[in-house]
Motif scaffolding. Structure first.
Motif, PDB file in Angstrom:
ATOM      1  N   TRP A   1      -3.027  12.609   6.124  1.00 17.49           N
ATOM      2  CA  TRP A   1      -1.894  13.057   6.918  1.00 17.49           C
ATOM      3  C   TRP A   1      -2.038  12.626   8.368  1.00 17.49           C
ATOM      4  N   SER A   2      -0.939  12.210   8.950  1.00 12.87           N
ATOM      5  CA  SER A   2      -0.841  11.869  10.362  1.00 12.87           C
ATOM      6  C   SER A   2      -1.889  10.809  10.734  1.00 12.87           C
ATOM      7  N   ALA A   3      -2.638  11.037  11.814  1.00 16.08           N
ATOM      8  CA  ALA A   3      -3.577  10.032  12.295  1.00 16.08           C
ATOM      9  C   ALA A   3      -4.651   9.683  11.270  1.00 16.08           C
ATOM     10  N   ALA A   4      -4.910  10.589  10.319  1.00 14.44           N
ATOM     11  CA  ALA A   4      -5.912  10.303   9.285  1.00 14.44           C
ATOM     12  C   ALA A   4      -5.493   9.136   8.400  1.00 14.44           C
TER      13      ALA A   4
ATOM     14  N   GLY B   1       4.402  12.172  11.828  1.00 17.26           N
ATOM     15  CA  GLY B   1       3.003  12.003  11.440  1.00 17.26           C
ATOM     16  C   GLY B   1       2.705  10.593  10.968  1.00 17.26           C
ATOM     17  N   ASP B   2       3.673   9.971  10.291  1.00 13.13           N
ATOM     18  CA  ASP B   2       3.495   8.591   9.847  1.00 13.13           C
ATOM     19  C   ASP B   2       3.415   7.643  11.038  1.00 13.13           C
ATOM     20  N   MET B   3       4.243   7.893  12.034  1.00 11.54           N
ATOM     21  CA  MET B   3       4.225   7.046  13.220  1.00 11.54           C
ATOM     22  C   MET B   3       2.888   7.201  13.960  1.00 11.54           C
ATOM     23  N   ARG B   4       2.372   8.402  14.000  1.00 13.33           N
ATOM     24  CA  ARG B   4       1.061   8.616  14.642  1.00 13.33           C
ATOM     25  C   ARG B   4      -0.039   7.896  13.872  1.00 13.33           C
TER      26      ARG B   4
ATOM     27  N   LEU C   1       0.847  -1.194   0.000  1.00 14.03           N
ATOM     28  CA  LEU C   1       0.000   0.000   0.000  1.00 14.03           C
ATOM     29  C   LEU C   1       0.879   1.238   0.000  1.00 14.03           C
ATOM     30  N   VAL C   2       0.408   2.316  -0.618  1.00 10.94           N
ATOM     31  CA  VAL C   2       1.019   3.629  -0.451  1.00 10.94           C
ATOM     32  C   VAL C   2      -0.049   4.537   0.144  1.00 10.94           C
ATOM     33  N   VAL C   3       0.246   5.074   1.313  1.00  6.21           N
ATOM     34  CA  VAL C   3      -0.681   5.963   2.022  1.00  6.21           C
ATOM     35  C   VAL C   3       0.072   7.252   2.289  1.00  6.21           C
ATOM     36  N   THR C   4      -0.318   8.317   1.624  1.00  2.00           N
ATOM     37  CA  THR C   4       0.501   9.524   1.569  1.00  2.00           C
ATOM     38  C   THR C   4      -0.319  10.799   1.730  1.00  2.00           C
ATOM     39  N   GLY C   5       0.354  11.827   2.194  1.00  2.00           N
ATOM     40  CA  GLY C   5      -0.273  13.136   2.257  1.00  2.00           C
ATOM     41  C   GLY C   5      -0.297  13.832   0.910  1.00  2.00           C
TER      42      GLY C   5
END
Length: 206
Positions: free
Chosen positions: A130-133, A152-155, A101-105
Motif C-alpha cells: 500500500w502507498s509508498a510500500a 496512495g498509488d501516486m505516492r 505488473l500488478v502491484v496492489t494492496g
C-alpha cells in the motif's frame, strides 16, 4: 523501445465495489457489526484491516474479520467486471513487447483469482502493498510507470521514481491525484492506449 508498466488492481483494472460491498455486508451480519458494505466499497485503496478500523470495527476483532472476509471473497470473484478499457490497456503494452505488473494492496491470492478469472496475462503480481510500500516492487521490477486510482498509488510511484499516471475511476478526484504527485491524469483506462502511444513515440524520437 518497450516499457514495463505497473497497475493497481481495485478501481483501476477492476470494479470490485459490488463484490466488496456484498462481502462486507455478509461479515457485518455474521459478527453483528454496524458496517456498511456500500460505504466501505467507496473507500477502496488502503489495506482491508485499516479500512475496517476506520469504519468502526473493534480492533480486537479485525484479524477474525479479515479471515472471514477472505474466506467469503472467492465466491464473488466471478461477478467482478474489468474496468472500461482495462483489456485494451494491457493489450497496448503487450503488443509492443512490454511487461505488465500488478502491484496492489489486495491480498495476493485474492488478486490472483481476479487475474485468472479475467484471463489476463500478467508478468508479475505483488499484493499486500500500500502507498509508498508499492515502490519496493516497482523498483525491483524496473517499472517505467505506475497507473492507479488512489493518492496512495501516486505516492508509491513517486517513491519509486517512476512516471505516475492517475485515473479518476476510484475515490480520488483529479486534483487530489495531481497533489499526490500524478504526472498525468486520465479519465479512465480507455484513454491509456493513445497516451502510451504518444509517450513511446516521443521517447523514440528523442
Amino acid at each position: 523501445m518497450t516499457w514495463t508498466v505497473g497497475f493497481d488492481l481495485d478501481m483501476t483494472l477492476i470494479d470490485s465495489r459490488p463484490g466488496v460491498a456484498q462481502a462486507i455486508d455478509t461479515v457485518a451480519a455474521e459478527f453483528d457489526l454496524p458496517l456498511s458494505g456500500a460505504e466501505f466499497a467507496d473507500r477502496l485503496g488502503p489495506p482491508l484491516a485499516s479500512l475496517l478500523v476506520e469504519a468502526g470495527a473493534p480492533e480486537e476483532l479485525v484479524p477474525a474479520l479479515v479471515a472471514r472476509y477472505r474466506a467469503i471473497y472467492p465466491s464473488i470473484v466471478s461477478g467482478i467486471p474489468a474496468m472500461p478499457g482495462a483489456q485494451a490497456a494491457l493489450a497496448a503494452i503487450q503488443a509492443r513487447g512490454g511487461r505488465v505488473l500488478v502491484v496492489t494492496g489486495k491480498h495476493a491470492p485474492l488478486a490472483r483469482l481476479h487475474i485468472d478469472e479475467l484471463g489476463w496475462r500478467i508478468d508479475y503480481l505483488a499484493g499486500d502493498l500500500w502507498s509508498a510500500a508499492k515502490a519496493t516492487a516497482l523498483r525491483e521490477q524496473r517499472a517505467d510507470l505506475f497507473v492507479g486510482d488512489h493518492v496512495g498509488d501516486m505516492r508509491g510511484a513517486r517513491a519509486a521514481g517512476v512516471v505516475a499516471v492517475g485515473v479518476t475511476t476510484g475515490p480520488c478526484a483529479a486534483d487530489e491525484l495531481r497533489a499526490a504527485g500524478a504526472d498525468v491524469v486520465l479519465a479512465d483506462l480507455t484513454e491509456f492506449p493513445g497516451w502510451l502511444a504518444t509517450q513511446l513515440g516521443a521517447a523514440v524520437a528523442g
